[in-house]
Design a protein around this motif. Structure first.
Motif, PDB file in Angstrom:
ATOM      1  N   SER A  38       0.738  -1.151   0.042  1.00 17.68           N
ATOM      2  CA  SER A  38       0.107  -0.145  -0.105  1.00 17.68           C
ATOM      3  C   SER A  38       0.846   1.374  -0.063  1.00 17.68           C
ATOM      4  O   SER A  38       0.441   2.087  -0.806  1.00 17.68           O
ATOM      5  N   PHE A  39       1.958   1.227   0.747  1.00 18.76           N
ATOM      6  CA  PHE A  39       2.872   2.465   0.812  1.00 18.76           C
ATOM      7  C   PHE A  39       3.296   2.580  -0.468  1.00 18.76           C
ATOM      8  O   PHE A  39       3.447   3.779  -1.068  1.00 18.76           O
ATOM      9  N   LEU A  40       4.016   1.739  -1.024  1.00 18.19           N
ATOM     10  CA  LEU A  40       4.531   1.650  -2.524  1.00 18.19           C
ATOM     11  C   LEU A  40       3.820   2.153  -3.494  1.00 18.19           C
ATOM     12  O   LEU A  40       3.875   3.110  -4.242  1.00 18.19           O
ATOM     13  N   LEU A  41       2.275   1.677  -3.612  1.00 16.05           N
ATOM     14  CA  LEU A  41       1.646   1.921  -4.486  1.00 16.05           C
ATOM     15  C   LEU A  41       0.857   3.406  -4.367  1.00 16.05           C
ATOM     16  O   LEU A  41       0.548   4.198  -5.385  1.00 16.05           O
ATOM     17  N   PHE A  42       0.554   3.723  -3.033  1.00 17.78           N
ATOM     18  CA  PHE A  42      -0.298   4.861  -2.898  1.00 17.78           C
ATOM     19  C   PHE A  42       0.604   6.091  -2.422  1.00 17.78           C
ATOM     20  O   PHE A  42      -0.139   7.221  -1.994  1.00 17.78           O
ATOM     21  N   PHE A  43       1.738   5.835  -1.944  1.00 18.22           N
ATOM     22  CA  PHE A  43       2.553   7.116  -1.293  1.00 18.22           C
ATOM     23  C   PHE A  43       3.895   7.029  -2.284  1.00 18.22           C
ATOM     24  O   PHE A  43       4.103   8.379  -2.830  1.00 18.22           O
ATOM     25  N   ALA A  44       4.617   6.179  -2.336  1.00 19.14           N
ATOM     26  CA  ALA A  44       5.867   6.289  -2.873  1.00 19.14           C
ATOM     27  C   ALA A  44       5.892   6.521  -4.425  1.00 19.14           C
ATOM     28  O   ALA A  44       6.498   7.533  -4.959  1.00 19.14           O
ATOM     29  N   TYR A  45       4.947   5.800  -4.904  1.00 21.14           N
ATOM     30  CA  TYR A  45       4.883   6.008  -6.582  1.00 21.14           C
ATOM     31  C   TYR A  45       4.267   7.280  -7.035  1.00 21.14           C
ATOM     32  O   TYR A  45       4.816   7.920  -7.812  1.00 21.14           O
ATOM     33  N   PRO A  46       3.267   7.794  -6.265  1.00 20.68           N
ATOM     34  CA  PRO A  46       2.773   8.847  -6.496  1.00 20.68           C
ATOM     35  C   PRO A  46       3.879  10.209  -6.326  1.00 20.68           C
ATOM     36  O   PRO A  46       3.948  11.103  -7.279  1.00 20.68           O
ATOM     37  N   VAL A  47       4.368  10.174  -5.279  1.00 22.12           N
ATOM     38  CA  VAL A  47       5.585  11.128  -5.126  1.00 22.12           C
ATOM     39  C   VAL A  47       6.583  11.230  -6.192  1.00 22.12           C
ATOM     40  O   VAL A  47       7.090  12.092  -6.689  1.00 22.12           O
ATOM     41  N   VAL A  48       6.951   9.846  -6.468  1.00 23.32           N
ATOM     42  CA  VAL A  48       8.235   9.881  -7.344  1.00 23.32           C
ATOM     43  C   VAL A  48       7.520  10.425  -8.866  1.00 23.32           C
ATOM     44  O   VAL A  48       8.415  11.035  -9.475  1.00 23.32           O
ATOM     45  N   SER A  49       6.349  10.071  -9.181  1.00 26.37           N
ATOM     46  CA  SER A  49       5.864  10.131 -10.343  1.00 26.37           C
ATOM     47  C   SER A  49       5.636  11.750 -10.243  1.00 26.37           C
ATOM     48  O   SER A  49       5.868  12.378 -11.439  1.00 26.37           O
ATOM     49  N   THR A  50       5.224  12.527  -9.138  1.00 29.86           N
ATOM     50  CA  THR A  50       5.194  14.007  -9.266  1.00 29.86           C
ATOM     51  C   THR A  50       6.579  14.486  -9.224  1.00 29.86           C
ATOM     52  O   THR A  50       6.709  15.587 -10.026  1.00 29.86           O
ATOM     53  N   VAL A  51       7.588  14.149  -8.500  1.00 31.36           N
ATOM     54  CA  VAL A  51       8.674  14.646  -8.857  1.00 31.36           C
ATOM     55  C   VAL A  51       9.359  14.639 -10.334  1.00 31.36           C
ATOM     56  O   VAL A  51       9.896  15.758 -10.901  1.00 31.36           O
ATOM     57  N   ILE A  52       9.237  13.473 -11.060  1.00 33.78           N
ATOM     58  CA  ILE A  52       9.483  13.332 -12.390  1.00 33.78           C
ATOM     59  C   ILE A  52       8.779  14.243 -13.421  1.00 33.78           C
ATOM     60  O   ILE A  52       9.274  15.141 -14.240  1.00 33.78           O
ATOM     61  N   MET A  53       7.379  14.310 -13.168  1.00 30.66           N
ATOM     62  CA  MET A  53       6.423  15.125 -13.891  1.00 30.66           C
ATOM     63  C   MET A  53       6.733  16.701 -13.765  1.00 30.66           C
ATOM     64  O   MET A  53       6.520  17.426 -14.523  1.00 30.66           O
ATOM     65  N   SER A  54       7.292  17.069 -12.719  1.00 29.22           N
ATOM     66  CA  SER A  54       7.603  18.501 -12.233  1.00 29.22           C
ATOM     67  C   SER A  54       8.607  18.900 -12.977  1.00 29.22           C
ATOM     68  O   SER A  54       8.943  20.147 -13.431  1.00 29.22           O
ATOM     69  N   PHE A  55       9.461  18.147 -13.838  1.00 29.88           N
ATOM     70  CA  PHE A  55      10.519  18.383 -14.964  1.00 29.88           C
ATOM     71  C   PHE A  55       9.976  18.141 -16.178  1.00 29.88           C
ATOM     72  O   PHE A  55      10.894  18.217 -17.157  1.00 29.88           O
ATOM     73  N   GLN A  56       9.018  17.749 -16.428  1.00 27.13           N
ATOM     74  CA  GLN A  56       8.161  17.553 -17.761  1.00 27.13           C
ATOM     75  C   GLN A  56       7.244  18.611 -18.205  1.00 27.13           C
ATOM     76  O   GLN A  56       6.362  19.128 -17.357  1.00 27.13           O
ATOM     77  N   GLU A  57       7.024  18.445 -19.210  1.00 26.25           N
ATOM     78  CA  GLU A  57       5.584  19.069 -20.118  1.00 26.25           C
ATOM     79  C   GLU A  57       4.983  17.801 -20.475  1.00 26.25           C
ATOM     80  O   GLU A  57       5.186  17.198 -21.216  1.00 26.25           O
TER      81      GLU A  57
END
Length: 310
Positions: A38-57
């Protein structure tokens, strides 16, 4: 004649199961795996995805890296307005929702107080109300119409009808009033739990030494309530900076006159969802995360949580 001896059958040995479910080494990992997944799916993955998307269009069906462009766009008047609104809302909620619940909790915890459970239940009921319902009711109460409840009371007292949500001062007052109505009882419960854990013998000893009620409050109650106060302050800072639904319901949407109701989360929703700028919205979200962590670390440092007690 010899008596025949009974034949003793050997007790069959139980075969030890080799199944992984019975392994003392593997079983702990099996039990904690639901939390880890649950931690990996609903916390770690969204946070990592948000960090990556912040450098993307991020566009429908495609995305490309654009470096720090999203962060360079943060320095704009709308972003400053959102920070100012969230900061002011957080300041006023802290100024109201820490001393007021503490005072009421001390009164409710007093031996002279009657019908304590009735008051506790009554004050806690607003927290069970949906914020959508509460926001809608408050919007009707503080409507700019002459027949609205707030304007009717104001006119009965000799004043004039106000456009409560169209003026920055009164709009912030209404939002803080809504937060106070909704969360006052919750903070009272927190402080009450802390007060009831303080030994009564301390107060009795203080009375023998001639301490006044004010002395007992300053020298016994407040110091021993420090852990509860830190917790309430921490969640209040988080709640103030993450406020969105209250403003959204009071303005019947994410648009307010001169952005006086725009918060940081509202700005994320505006850019990321309404204008489909997920990369820019991610950069705003990470900025909000940094601001929240900064203020919480400052207050934790100020209260001495990171220092060893003498």
């Amino acid at each position: 004649m010899e008596t025949p001896h009974a034949v003793v059958q050997p007790t069959p040995k139980l075969k030890r199961s080799n199944s992984w479910a019975y392994s003392s080494r593997i079983a702990p990992y099996v039990f904690v795996s639901p939390f880890v997944i649950s931690f990996l799916l609903f916390f770690a993955y969204p946070v990592v995805s948000t960090v990556i998307m912040s450098f993307q269009e991020v566009l429908p069906g495609q995305s490309r890296f654009i470096g720090l462009d999203n962060y360079s766009k943060l320095l704009n008047p709308t972003f400053y307005k959102a920070i100012g609104n969230s900061g002011m809302y957080t300041f006023w909620t802290l100024a109201v929702l820490i001393p007021l619940p503490l005072l009421i909790a001390v009164i409710l915890n007093s031996a002279a107080m009657k019908a304590k459970n009735v008051f506790r239940s009554t004050l806690f009921v607003p927290a069970l109300t949906s914020v959508v319902v509460a926001g809608t009711i408050f919007r009707l109460i503080f409507s700019e119409l002459d027949g609205a409840l707030a304007n009717s009371i104001f006119r009965a007292l000799g004043g004039e009808a106000q456009k409560w949500m169209a003026q920055s001062g009164t709009a912030m007052m209404v939002l803080v009033l809504l937060a106070t109505w909704r969360w006052l009882g919750v903070n009272i419960v927190y402080f009450l739990s802390g007060l009831q854990s303080i030994p009564a013998e301390l107060y009795e000893s203080a009375e023998i030494d001639g301490a006044t009620a004010w002395d007992k409050l300053l020298r016994i109650t407040l110091p021993l309530l420090k852990p509860v106060t830190i917790y309430v302050l921490t969640i209040s800072i988080y709640g103030g900076l993450s406020m969105f639904t209250e403003s959204f319901m009071m303005y019947n949407g994410n648009r307010s006159p001169k952005d006086m109701g725009l918060t940081m989360v509202g700005y994320i929703y505006q850019q990321g969802m309404e204008q489909n700028k997920l990369g820019f919205g991610s950069a705003i979200g990470l900025s909000l995360l940094g601001i929240t962590m900064f203020f919480n670390l400052i207050q934790l440092k100020f209260f001495g949580l990171f220092r060893k007690e003498e």
